[in-house]
Design a protein around this motif. Sequence first.
Motif, PDB file in Angstrom:
ATOM      1  N   PHE A  79       0.960  -1.036  -0.031  1.00 23.60           N
ATOM      2  CA  PHE A  79      -0.115  -0.062   0.057  1.00 23.60           C
ATOM      3  C   PHE A  79       0.843   1.257   0.003  1.00 23.60           C
ATOM      4  O   PHE A  79       2.206   1.044   0.447  1.00 23.60           O
ATOM      5  CB  PHE A  79      -0.969  -0.090   1.163  1.00 23.60           C
ATOM      6  CG  PHE A  79      -0.267   0.050   2.616  1.00 23.60           C
ATOM      7  CD1 PHE A  79      -0.024   1.428   3.142  1.00 23.60           C
ATOM      8  CD2 PHE A  79       0.512  -0.955   3.288  1.00 23.60           C
ATOM      9  CE1 PHE A  79       0.607   1.693   4.349  1.00 23.60           C
ATOM     10  CE2 PHE A  79       0.967  -0.769   4.519  1.00 23.60           C
ATOM     11  CZ  PHE A  79       1.103   0.281   4.876  1.00 23.60           C
ATOM     12  N   GLU A  80       0.072   2.238  -0.569  1.00 21.90           N
ATOM     13  CA  GLU A  80       1.035   3.395  -0.466  1.00 21.90           C
ATOM     14  C   GLU A  80       0.398   4.639   0.270  1.00 21.90           C
ATOM     15  O   GLU A  80       0.957   5.648   0.454  1.00 21.90           O
ATOM     16  CB  GLU A  80       1.121   4.215  -1.953  1.00 21.90           C
ATOM     17  CG  GLU A  80       1.954   3.216  -2.931  1.00 21.90           C
ATOM     18  CD  GLU A  80       2.026   3.635  -4.282  1.00 21.90           C
ATOM     19  OE1 GLU A  80       1.594   4.625  -4.720  1.00 21.90           O
ATOM     20  OE2 GLU A  80       2.575   2.939  -5.058  1.00 21.90           O
ATOM     21  N   ASN A  81      -0.966   4.504   0.705  1.00 20.66           N
ATOM     22  CA  ASN A  81      -1.661   5.373   1.487  1.00 20.66           C
ATOM     23  C   ASN A  81      -2.559   4.699   2.378  1.00 20.66           C
ATOM     24  O   ASN A  81      -2.982   3.693   2.228  1.00 20.66           O
ATOM     25  CB  ASN A  81      -2.192   6.497   0.738  1.00 20.66           C
ATOM     26  CG  ASN A  81      -3.093   6.030  -0.458  1.00 20.66           C
ATOM     27  OD1 ASN A  81      -3.935   5.200  -0.210  1.00 20.66           O
ATOM     28  ND2 ASN A  81      -2.596   6.336  -1.722  1.00 20.66           N
TER      29      ASN A  81
ATOM     30  N   THR B 282      -3.787  -8.518  -7.067  1.00 21.30           N
ATOM     31  CA  THR B 282      -4.774  -8.090  -7.640  1.00 21.30           C
ATOM     32  C   THR B 282      -4.777  -6.482  -7.358  1.00 21.30           C
ATOM     33  O   THR B 282      -5.475  -5.824  -8.431  1.00 21.30           O
ATOM     34  CB  THR B 282      -6.065  -8.571  -6.959  1.00 21.30           C
ATOM     35  OG1 THR B 282      -5.825 -10.045  -6.803  1.00 21.30           O
ATOM     36  CG2 THR B 282      -7.564  -8.148  -7.656  1.00 21.30           C
ATOM     37  N   THR B 283      -4.536  -6.015  -6.428  1.00 19.58           N
ATOM     38  CA  THR B 283      -4.636  -4.406  -6.257  1.00 19.58           C
ATOM     39  C   THR B 283      -3.875  -3.513  -7.128  1.00 19.58           C
ATOM     40  O   THR B 283      -4.579  -2.349  -7.479  1.00 19.58           O
ATOM     41  CB  THR B 283      -4.307  -4.029  -4.835  1.00 19.58           C
ATOM     42  OG1 THR B 283      -2.895  -4.672  -4.498  1.00 19.58           O
ATOM     43  CG2 THR B 283      -5.329  -4.776  -3.860  1.00 19.58           C
ATOM     44  N   PRO B 284      -2.786  -3.789  -7.820  1.00 19.91           N
ATOM     45  CA  PRO B 284      -2.255  -2.792  -8.527  1.00 19.91           C
ATOM     46  C   PRO B 284      -3.109  -2.400  -9.948  1.00 19.91           C
ATOM     47  O   PRO B 284      -3.159  -1.147 -10.093  1.00 19.91           O
ATOM     48  CB  PRO B 284      -0.876  -3.557  -9.280  1.00 19.91           C
ATOM     49  CG  PRO B 284      -0.416  -4.543  -8.237  1.00 19.91           C
ATOM     50  CD  PRO B 284      -1.564  -4.898  -7.686  1.00 19.91           C
ATOM     51  N   ALA B 285      -3.917  -3.464 -10.330  1.00 23.26           N
ATOM     52  CA  ALA B 285      -4.814  -3.086 -11.459  1.00 23.26           C
ATOM     53  C   ALA B 285      -6.207  -2.304 -10.802  1.00 23.26           C
ATOM     54  O   ALA B 285      -6.377  -1.529 -11.740  1.00 23.26           O
ATOM     55  CB  ALA B 285      -5.125  -4.474 -11.990  1.00 23.26           C
TER      56      ALA B 285
ATOM     57  N   TYR C  82      -8.761   2.990 -10.178  1.00 25.15           N
ATOM     58  CA  TYR C  82      -9.613   3.482  -9.286  1.00 25.15           C
ATOM     59  C   TYR C  82      -8.685   4.080  -8.107  1.00 25.15           C
ATOM     60  O   TYR C  82      -8.440   3.638  -7.061  1.00 25.15           O
ATOM     61  CB  TYR C  82     -10.722   2.886  -8.696  1.00 25.15           C
ATOM     62  CG  TYR C  82     -11.194   2.179  -9.646  1.00 25.15           C
ATOM     63  CD1 TYR C  82     -12.473   2.924 -10.448  1.00 25.15           C
ATOM     64  CD2 TYR C  82     -11.538   0.760  -9.744  1.00 25.15           C
ATOM     65  CE1 TYR C  82     -13.415   1.936 -11.435  1.00 25.15           C
ATOM     66  CE2 TYR C  82     -12.046  -0.118 -10.765  1.00 25.15           C
ATOM     67  CZ  TYR C  82     -12.848   0.691 -11.452  1.00 25.15           C
ATOM     68  OH  TYR C  82     -13.824  -0.071 -12.456  1.00 25.15           O
ATOM     69  N   PRO C  83      -7.723   5.225  -8.343  1.00 26.44           N
ATOM     70  CA  PRO C  83      -6.825   5.618  -7.405  1.00 26.44           C
ATOM     71  C   PRO C  83      -7.245   6.311  -6.245  1.00 26.44           C
ATOM     72  O   PRO C  83      -6.779   6.440  -5.186  1.00 26.44           O
ATOM     73  CB  PRO C  83      -5.960   6.638  -8.237  1.00 26.44           C
ATOM     74  CG  PRO C  83      -6.620   7.164  -9.157  1.00 26.44           C
ATOM     75  CD  PRO C  83      -7.656   6.200  -9.627  1.00 26.44           C
TER      76      PRO C  83
ATOM     77  N   GLY D  48      -2.520   1.316  13.297  1.00 24.57           N
ATOM     78  CA  GLY D  48      -1.226   0.774  13.452  1.00 24.57           C
ATOM     79  C   GLY D  48      -0.212   1.141  12.575  1.00 24.57           C
ATOM     80  O   GLY D  48       0.896   1.397  12.857  1.00 24.57           O
ATOM     81  N   ASN D  49      -0.865   0.604  11.322  1.00 27.06           N
ATOM     82  CA  ASN D  49       0.303   0.918  10.100  1.00 27.06           C
ATOM     83  C   ASN D  49       0.242   2.278   9.146  1.00 27.06           C
ATOM     84  O   ASN D  49       1.056   2.571   8.668  1.00 27.06           O
ATOM     85  CB  ASN D  49       0.210  -0.292   9.184  1.00 27.06           C
ATOM     86  CG  ASN D  49       0.462  -1.513  10.133  1.00 27.06           C
ATOM     87  OD1 ASN D  49       1.608  -1.825  10.072  1.00 27.06           O
ATOM     88  ND2 ASN D  49      -0.541  -2.237  10.435  1.00 27.06           N
ATOM     89  N   ALA D  50      -1.031   2.788   9.310  1.00 26.77           N
ATOM     90  CA  ALA D  50      -1.044   4.294   8.434  1.00 26.77           C
ATOM     91  C   ALA D  50      -1.087   5.328   9.276  1.00 26.77           C
ATOM     92  O   ALA D  50      -0.544   6.411   8.778  1.00 26.77           O
ATOM     93  CB  ALA D  50      -2.313   3.970   7.663  1.00 26.77           C
ATOM     94  N   PHE D  51      -1.323   5.167  10.643  1.00 26.86           N
ATOM     95  CA  PHE D  51      -1.404   6.569  11.435  1.00 26.86           C
ATOM     96  C   PHE D  51      -0.651   6.270  12.639  1.00 26.86           C
ATOM     97  O   PHE D  51      -0.394   7.240  13.439  1.00 26.86           O
ATOM     98  CB  PHE D  51      -2.923   6.545  12.031  1.00 26.86           C
ATOM     99  CG  PHE D  51      -3.888   7.015  10.974  1.00 26.86           C
ATOM    100  CD1 PHE D  51      -4.087   8.280  10.360  1.00 26.86           C
ATOM    101  CD2 PHE D  51      -4.580   5.938  10.601  1.00 26.86           C
ATOM    102  CE1 PHE D  51      -4.767   8.693   9.293  1.00 26.86           C
ATOM    103  CE2 PHE D  51      -5.442   6.287   9.474  1.00 26.86           C
ATOM    104  CZ  PHE D  51      -5.685   7.668   9.238  1.00 26.86           C
TER     105      PHE D  51
END
Length: 351
Positions: free
Chosen positions: A125-127, A149-152, A157-158, A226-229
């Motif tokens: 993930f990037e965000n 799967t998520t890259p496509a 849908y960014p 925990g991992n984004a904030f």
Amino acid sequence: MKKTAASKKSAAADRASTTEEAPATEKAPAAKKSAAAKKAATAKKAPAKKASAKKAAPLKRQAPAKKPAVVPKKATAAVKGVAPAKTVAPKPPRGESRTALVRRARRINRELAEVYPYAHPELDFENPFQLVVATVLSAQTTDLRVNQTTPALFAKYPTPEDLAAAVPEEVEEILRPTGFFRAKTKSIIGLSKALTEDFGGEVPGRLEDLVKLPGVGRKTAFVVLGNAFGRPGITVDTHFQRLVRRWRWTEETDPDKIEAAVGALFPKSDWTDLSHHVIWHGRRICHARKPACGACPVAPLCPAYGEGETDPEKAKKLLKYEKGGFPGQRLKPPQAYLDAGGKPAPPLGAG
């Protein structure tokens, strides 16, 4: 005169015969007496036999007492036939106090931190938006499949606004490899709409807000927090539940209760890294069906040691590596966790 003499002789003969027969007459009563004596003796012996029979009766009554001696043998045979410790989970050490449990749990975490020093979420993930979507998609599938799967998905849908306006059938086609693609499509489109309408297109940083999003529960929320904030949280997934119960940190089965029980054993600042350590260990070594006990770095601290393969070489074959390995893992060879006698060695830094 002659007749008189003859009569005298016959009288004398009669007397003689009478005298000779007298003993025979006397013998008859004696025989009767002897027969009576025999009967009396027999009568006396009869009670004796009855008495002996009465004495023998208790022996027959004591016969059932022999049955208990047979029952344990059968029970023992049944116990021998039961599979060893693999079918019955070992109990925690008797008399382990609360303090001892806390120390043991924290030592296990320290050992896992040495084995997995760079443990992290294995979802790409990037965000925060990408992380919450990827975590929802990871249900009932592997992180590796989600990462494929998520890259496509994110290329098309960014943003939450883009995904909120997506055609469900098109999203379903992208998510098909992850399984349960219809339900997952509904969830990620629904949470994207909620983010757009209620939170200005931004992922909220509070637990109470995250759990309101479609498809987001406490587990997903704590992954995001925990991992984004950088906010501590315990992620109670299937691996976490299995291991903390196997280590006897708690006997709870409800995820919320497990979270509370385990959280009480550690400082809040350790919660996020603890989750990563336990999950990584559950995926690589402490498997559900065949844990690699002989290659486990926390074997000396594990009450369930022996449920899996204890032979180092056989246990080594049970270790699961993803393609290309898993970065940041410093897994020692199985022999490093055993002493000279082949038993689990004390962990590093153990007092």
